[in-house]
Design a protein around this motif. Structure first.
Motif, PDB file in Angstrom:
ATOM      1  N   ALA A  82       0.834  -1.210   0.000  1.00 38.68           N
ATOM      2  CA  ALA A  82       0.000   0.000   0.000  1.00 38.68           C
ATOM      3  C   ALA A  82       0.867   1.257   0.000  1.00 38.68           C
ATOM      4  N   ARG A  83       1.941   1.246   0.770  1.00 38.83           N
ATOM      5  CA  ARG A  83       2.844   2.405   0.798  1.00 38.83           C
ATOM      6  C   ARG A  83       3.547   2.590  -0.531  1.00 38.83           C
ATOM      7  N   ALA A  84       3.957   1.498  -1.167  1.00 42.22           N
ATOM      8  CA  ALA A  84       4.605   1.594  -2.478  1.00 42.22           C
ATOM      9  C   ALA A  84       3.630   2.157  -3.510  1.00 42.22           C
ATOM     10  N   ASN A  85       2.372   1.718  -3.454  1.00 41.79           N
ATOM     11  CA  ASN A  85       1.336   2.223  -4.352  1.00 41.79           C
ATOM     12  C   ASN A  85       1.122   3.721  -4.124  1.00 41.79           C
ATOM     13  N   LEU A  86       1.045   4.131  -2.864  1.00 45.50           N
ATOM     14  CA  LEU A  86       0.878   5.549  -2.539  1.00 45.50           C
ATOM     15  C   LEU A  86       2.058   6.360  -3.059  1.00 45.50           C
ATOM     16  N   HIS A  87       3.284   5.891  -2.821  1.00 48.92           N
ATOM     17  CA  HIS A  87       4.483   6.618  -3.251  1.00 48.92           C
ATOM     18  C   HIS A  87       4.522   6.745  -4.781  1.00 48.92           C
ATOM     19  N   MET A  88       4.214   5.663  -5.478  1.00 49.33           N
ATOM     20  CA  MET A  88       4.233   5.695  -6.950  1.00 49.33           C
ATOM     21  C   MET A  88       3.222   6.718  -7.476  1.00 49.33           C
ATOM     22  N   ASN A  89       2.036   6.745  -6.879  1.00 54.15           N
ATOM     23  CA  ASN A  89       1.009   7.680  -7.348  1.00 54.15           C
ATOM     24  C   ASN A  89       1.284   9.112  -6.909  1.00 54.15           C
ATOM     25  N   LEU A  90       1.986   9.310  -5.816  1.00 54.99           N
ATOM     26  CA  LEU A  90       2.436  10.657  -5.441  1.00 54.99           C
ATOM     27  C   LEU A  90       3.394  11.196  -6.485  1.00 54.99           C
ATOM     28  N   GLN A  91       4.298  10.338  -6.962  1.00 56.06           N
ATOM     29  CA  GLN A  91       5.271  10.750  -7.973  1.00 56.06           C
ATOM     30  C   GLN A  91       4.593  11.114  -9.294  1.00 56.06           C
ATOM     31  N   ARG A  92       3.488  10.474  -9.596  1.00 58.16           N
ATOM     32  CA  ARG A  92       2.767  10.726 -10.846  1.00 58.16           C
ATOM     33  C   ARG A  92       1.844  11.935 -10.759  1.00 58.16           C
ATOM     34  N   SER A  93       1.577  12.412  -9.564  1.00 57.97           N
ATOM     35  CA  SER A  93       0.623  13.505  -9.379  1.00 57.97           C
ATOM     36  C   SER A  93       1.315  14.851  -9.445  1.00 57.97           C
ATOM     37  N   LYS A  94       0.534  15.873  -9.784  1.00 59.36           N
ATOM     38  CA  LYS A  94       1.065  17.227  -9.911  1.00 59.36           C
ATOM     39  C   LYS A  94       0.694  18.025  -8.656  1.00 59.36           C
ATOM     40  N   ASN A  95       1.701  18.635  -8.057  1.00 61.66           N
ATOM     41  CA  ASN A  95       1.532  19.515  -6.894  1.00 61.66           C
ATOM     42  C   ASN A  95       0.729  18.864  -5.760  1.00 61.66           C
ATOM     43  N   ALA A  96       1.163  17.696  -5.336  1.00 62.63           N
ATOM     44  CA  ALA A  96       0.525  17.047  -4.194  1.00 62.63           C
ATOM     45  C   ALA A  96       0.815  17.874  -2.936  1.00 62.63           C
ATOM     46  N   ILE A  97      -0.236  18.160  -2.161  1.00 64.40           N
ATOM     47  CA  ILE A  97      -0.051  18.976  -0.958  1.00 64.40           C
ATOM     48  C   ILE A  97      -0.350  18.196   0.320  1.00 64.40           C
ATOM     49  N   TYR A  98      -0.971  17.018   0.193  1.00 66.28           N
ATOM     50  CA  TYR A  98      -1.277  16.215   1.376  1.00 66.28           C
ATOM     51  C   TYR A  98      -1.528  14.784   0.937  1.00 66.28           C
ATOM     52  N   CYS A  99      -1.099  13.835   1.760  1.00 73.77           N
ATOM     53  CA  CYS A  99      -1.463  12.446   1.513  1.00 73.77           C
ATOM     54  C   CYS A  99      -1.629  11.740   2.845  1.00 73.77           C
ATOM     55  N   ASP A 100      -2.411  10.705   2.807  1.00 75.75           N
ATOM     56  CA  ASP A 100      -2.623   9.841   3.956  1.00 75.75           C
ATOM     57  C   ASP A 100      -2.533   8.416   3.424  1.00 75.75           C
ATOM     58  N   THR A 101      -2.854   7.452   4.222  1.00 73.51           N
ATOM     59  CA  THR A 101      -2.711   6.060   3.830  1.00 73.51           C
ATOM     60  C   THR A 101      -3.373   5.749   2.495  1.00 73.51           C
TER      61      THR A 101
END
Length: 141
Positions: A28-47
């Motif tokens: 789940a963390r790897a999935n979150l990290h991969m999608n954070l990298q693909r997103s533009k101007n991420a300002i917050y994330c949670d699980t």
């Protein structure tokens, strides 16, 4: 060769496999990290969520671990971990206030530097059996 040693658990709830739980959490963390990298101007994330200007991952809420667009807003007030409110104009469309119940306006006030005095609505039980009412001063972190 791999060997797995186990013994019966003293609890009556069955067998606990810590490696399985750790693998699921890690994936789940790897999935979150991969999608954070693909997103533009991420300002917050949670699980399981990302607040960003543009999501670059695959949107498929039917897939295991899939993502969906939950809401679209114009203003995000982020006061700390699990403490935010997202607005679309004047309407609050998403709020999170873990550990207390704050209004979206109070979350906005935290972001502007205010401190909110929060009175827990239920008593706290002490080890000696006594009860106290908890009051917390909440501020932006």
């Amino acid at each position: 060769d791999l060997f797995i040693w186990s013994r019966p658990t003293p609890f009556k709830r069955g067998f606990y496999n810590v490696a399985t739980a750790a693998s699921i959490t890690g994936a789940a963390r790897a999935n979150l990290h991969m999608n954070l990298q693909r997103s533009k101007n991420a300002i917050y994330c949670d699980t399981d969520s990302i607040i960003c200007e543009q999501f670059g991952g695959d949107l498929d809420e039917t897939a295991l671990g899939g993502w969906k667009l939950e809401a679209t807003g114009t203003i995000a007030a982020i006061a700390g971990k699990k403490m935010y409110a997202v607005f679309n104009g004047d309407d609050c469309i998403k709020t999170a206030t873990k550990g207390c119940s704050l209004t979206p306006g109070e979350v906005m006030r935290l972001c502007q530097g205010d401190t909110i005095e929060y009175n827990q609505p239920a008593p706290v039980f002490n080890l000696d059996g006594s009860q106290t009412m908890l009051t917390r001063n909440i501020r932006m972190t």
